[in-house]
Design an enzyme around this catalytic site. Structure first.
Site, mmCIF file in Angstrom:
data_model
loop_
_atom_site.group_PDB
_atom_site.id
_atom_site.type_symbol
_atom_site.label_atom_id
_atom_site.label_comp_id
_atom_site.label_asym_id
_atom_site.label_seq_id
_atom_site.Cartn_x
_atom_site.Cartn_y
_atom_site.Cartn_z
ATOM 1 N N ASP A 82 0.817 -1.225 0.000
ATOM 2 C CA ASP A 82 0.000 0.000 0.000
ATOM 3 C C ASP A 82 0.849 1.274 0.000
ATOM 4 O OD1 ASP A 82 -2.276 -1.483 -0.064
ATOM 5 O OD2 ASP A 82 -2.765 -1.271 2.056
ATOM 6 N N GLU A 86 2.818 2.533 6.415
ATOM 7 C CA GLU A 86 2.709 1.122 6.807
ATOM 8 C C GLU A 86 3.053 0.223 5.626
ATOM 9 O OE1 GLU A 86 -0.295 -1.393 9.711
ATOM 10 O OE2 GLU A 86 -0.972 0.461 8.778
ATOM 11 N N TYR A 304 -7.245 4.700 -3.171
ATOM 12 C CA TYR A 304 -6.771 4.282 -1.845
ATOM 13 C C TYR A 304 -7.508 5.028 -0.741
ATOM 14 C CZ TYR A 304 -3.520 2.596 1.673
ATOM 15 O OH TYR A 304 -2.971 1.979 2.765
#
Length: 764
Positions: A82, A86, A304
């Site tokens: 992603d 993270e 996203y």
């Protein structure tokens, strides 16, 4: 030819991308995080530049093995996790794992990012790989280390000073403080009476109501009429007076569309408009992002969903304007595209707002392929995105003053003249927000005499501030800079899971445990649950991500002060935290003062002379009520104890009345006042017991297996013996909500199946 290897986080996304990239690529999923800190003390070493000890996540070890095996055969490796901190950290962990394996020491994977799972976006990303961004990795490392150090140092302290099983967190604790402080405001609030005076009238068939704003030339403030007598005096002075329109002000008003969704605003609207929790919203958004087969193979439906940007790409704006002009109407298209600026000072502007990957995939066109939750959330995102590029809504606003004797009554109204963006999207409101200006008025003209149908006063009382719901808590967290959009759902889930809060009518109330934990942290670690301190620490993490600061000095500054305070607080006596002295003398022994104490089941009042005096009562119980329970207990007629054959009696404990043995404490047999209600539904987990109705410690009904503790299966909603048509689970539940009416729902969260039985009741 050896295949190219591309690694993503989820298997759904892997399937979508395999279709776009063809047979030259092998696409594998890491199934989320591949490494995490060793779950014990010493995993972060402050004395060695905060060196961190990692281990492979056990449940994902077989997926890591598959990635390693494929990497040994691949000519090119792409890390496509992603596009956030993270995700960057997961790519780095994958790289570290691969480098540690024989034959892969000198590999150099390429990092690619895309903000939508579409063929064009994925292929463009493949053509433009980059290096790993170690600033983002460092920011995520710092966040993980901070959370670990706070958790592994504060939580054991809570165990010693309050009770085992508790936890404290860097961002969950300030969030708990918000809820507890709001509850303290409500408890301390003293309601104040005030009155208002109104007139009902009409013109033709159209009725309207006006409010008295001036009396005897003076403007009326909120508390100008403090009691019934003051409004009665005004009503007497208005009797028999004519009502004449003295002023009519008409003006044009406009309302602009709001920006497209960020993570925070999407979560807030999903709570307000769809009745979805933040956790459920993010899970559903993840599914829409990763890809759903809408008849022509899997495709990502939205961009996203972890973003604080409100910007849109030029391609998206072009497509939106084309759609609005051709499908909605040229009158709804502004001359120039609208641009929005984020209010967040550290927003990642490289990201886009949450939007449909193609506006031409309308909600209705994809509805047959989506679950109920997926459709509702996609429709909401689609509508807001389209609306943000449409023209203003226009209103005709009217304010009318009506003179009645020495009083002036005012009525305001607003009529929609041109819908504009409201043709597509209506912004959600909190339950506490009211708009009194949207009333439609008759055509009132200067000098008109209108009938006085009714004059009356209304009594009001000031209200305490409302408790937080999920939408208002997310907004408060964002306003204070506590956490980041991607963490709001997990913060709220942790507070619920730890039983620091309970939810009543979708509002958060702190439990006794939550109150005690918050009291301890605010009194002894005030700096670390301070809103400004928490926000500044988040700013520091953002500065690490942007390369403005290094992570080890940030960690070092935090750790020195925090560790010193933890050591200092080791000597605090537990009683000082969990016990509160009262002025009341124990009614049983007459020698000692009473105390509010904290036990496994929450707060209770007890004699400070324990164990010599065993007097206890409920916190909310008066001494007089408790005294009645000290009288001779009531005998249960015709029943004897099944354990010792003694007499059964009615007793009262902290959670109400129950039946117990008169020979207590020699015999400790107890049973509920009423036998648990049987549902006749077999337990789907063990197959041996049946589900019965029980009450939680907070009085909420739930349904669990009657073989507990051998079987711990439980559901909140009433069960029925019907098989889920989607996942074949042998039990469904009946769920009733104001928004969706009565539904049959599969209790398996990962399934999500539901079917409406009755529509919601019409609004009054």
């Amino acid at each position: 030819m050896t295949k190219k290897l591309l690694i993503v986080e989820s298997v759904t996304k892997a399937k979508s991308m395999q279709k776009y990239l063809g047979s030259d690529f092998q696409v594998l999923a890491s199934y989320g995080h591949v490494r995490d800190l060793v779950p014990k003390n010493g995993a972060v070493d402050p004395d060695n530049d905060f060196a961190m000890k990692y281990q492979i996540v056990a449940k994902n070890s077989k997926h890591v093995d598959a990635i390693v095996a494929a990497a040994k055969e691949a000519e090119n490796i792409y890390l496509a996790t992603d596009p956030d901190r993270e995700g960057e950290a997961i790519s780095w962990h994958l790289w570290e794992i691969l480098k540690s394996k024989r034959g892969l020491k000198n590999i150099h994977p390429q990092r690619i990012v895309f903000h939508e799972v579409t063929k064009k976006a994925v292929q463009e990303a493949i053509q433009n790989p980059r290096e790993l961004d170690f600033n983002l990795v460092d920011a995520q490392q710092a966040r993980r280390a901070l959370d670990y150090l706070v958790g592994f140092n504060l939580s054991p302290l809570l165990w010693k000073k309050i009770r085992r099983g508790l936890s404290a967190g860097r961002v969950q604790s300030p969030a708990l403080r918000l809820i507890c402080e709001r509850e303290n405001e409500i408890r301390a609030f003293e309601s104040q009476e005030y009155w208002s005076v109104h007139m009902d009238s009409h013109k033709g068939r159209q009725k309207f109501s006006a409010k008295l704003t001036h009396w005897l030339g003076n403007k009326l403030e909120q508390f100008s009429l403090p009691d019934k007598a003051s409004q009665a005096e005004i009503l007497k002075g208005l009797e028999g007076e004519k009502a004449v329109v003295a002023d009519v002000v008409k003006k044009k008003a406009t309302r602009k569309p709001v920006a497209p969704y960020t993570t925070s605003t999407m979560q807030q609207d999903a709570v307000r408009k769809l009745g979805m929790t933040t956790d459920r919203t993010m899970r559903t958004a993840q599914q829409l992002f990763e890809g759903i087969d809408v008849g022509q193979g899997a495709v990502g439906l939205i961009t996203y969903m972890r973003t604080d940007s409100v910007s849109l790409s030029e391609d998206a704006i072009t497509e939106l304007r084309h759609y609005i002009e051709n499908k909605i109407g040229a009158d709804f298209l502004p001359k120039e595209a609208r641009a929005y600026k984020t209010k967040s000072k550290n927003a990642q502007e490289a990201h886009e707002a949450i939007r449909p990957t193609s506006v031409y995939r309308t909600p209705e066109s994809v509805k047959p392929f989506l679950s109920n939750d997926q459709f509702k959330l996609y429709q909401m995102i689609w509508q807001r995105t389209v609306a943000c590029q449409m023209v203003d809504a226009k209103f005709d606003a009217t304010t009318v003053d009506i003179h009645v004797g020495q009083g002036v009554f005012r009525v305001t109204g607003q009529v929609l003249a041109f819908a504009g963006f409201l043709n597509v999207y209506q912004e959600g409101q909190d339950e506490d927000d009211e708009d009194e200006n949207n009333k439609k008025l008759p055509d009132l003209k200067l000098g008109d005499e209108v009938p006085v149908d009714k004059l009356y006063g209304e009594q009001h009382f000031t209200q305490p501030p409302p408790r937080f719901n999920e939408a208002t808590l997310v907004k408060a967290l964002e306003d204070f800079g506590i956490g980041r959009p991607s963490t709001y759902a997990s913060i709220i889930k942790t507070l619920k899971d730890r039983e620091y809060v309970t939810v009543d009518q979708r509002r958060f109330m702190p439990t006794d445990t939550g109150d005690i934990v918050n009291k301890f942290l605010t009194e002894h670690f005030e700096q670390y649950v301070d809103y400004d301190f928490t926000a500044k620490l988040e700013d520091s993490l953002d500065e690490i991500a942007s390369g403005k600061r290094k992570w080890i000095p940030v960690m070092d500054k935090f750790w020195k002060g925090f560790h010193k305070q933890v050591v200092e607080k080791e000597g605090i006596e537990r009683a000082k935290i969990t016990t509160e002295e009262l002025e009341e003398i124990c009614p049983k022994c007459g020698n000692h003062k009473l105390q509010i104490k904290f036990g496994k089941r929450g707060r209770f009042i007890a004699c400070s002379g324990y164990p010599d005096c065993d007097y206890t009562r409920n916190v909310n119980e008066t001494a007089e009520d408790a005294a009645k329970e000290l009288d001779e207990p009531t005998i249960v007629e015709g029943r004897e104890c099944p354990k010792c054959s003694g007499q059964l009696v009615y007793k009262k404990g902290r959670y109400g009345k129950f039946i117990g043995c008169a020979n207590y404490p020699k015999c400790k047999h107890i049973e509920p006042l009423e036998k648990p209600k049987e549902t006749g539904v077999a337990c789907p987990k063990c197959g041996k017991g049946q589900l019965i109705e029980r009450k939680s410690r907070y009085g909420k009904l739930f349904y669990s297996c009657n073989t507990y503790p051998d079987c711990d299966y439980a559901v909140w909603n009433p069960p029925i013996a019907e098989t889920c048509p989607k996942c074949q689970w042998p039990v469904l539940t009946i769920k009733i909500t104001k928004r969706r009416g009565t539904e049959k729902v599969c209790p398996q969260k990962e399934c999500g199946w539901s079917e409406q039985i009755e529509p919601p009741a019409p609004k009054e």
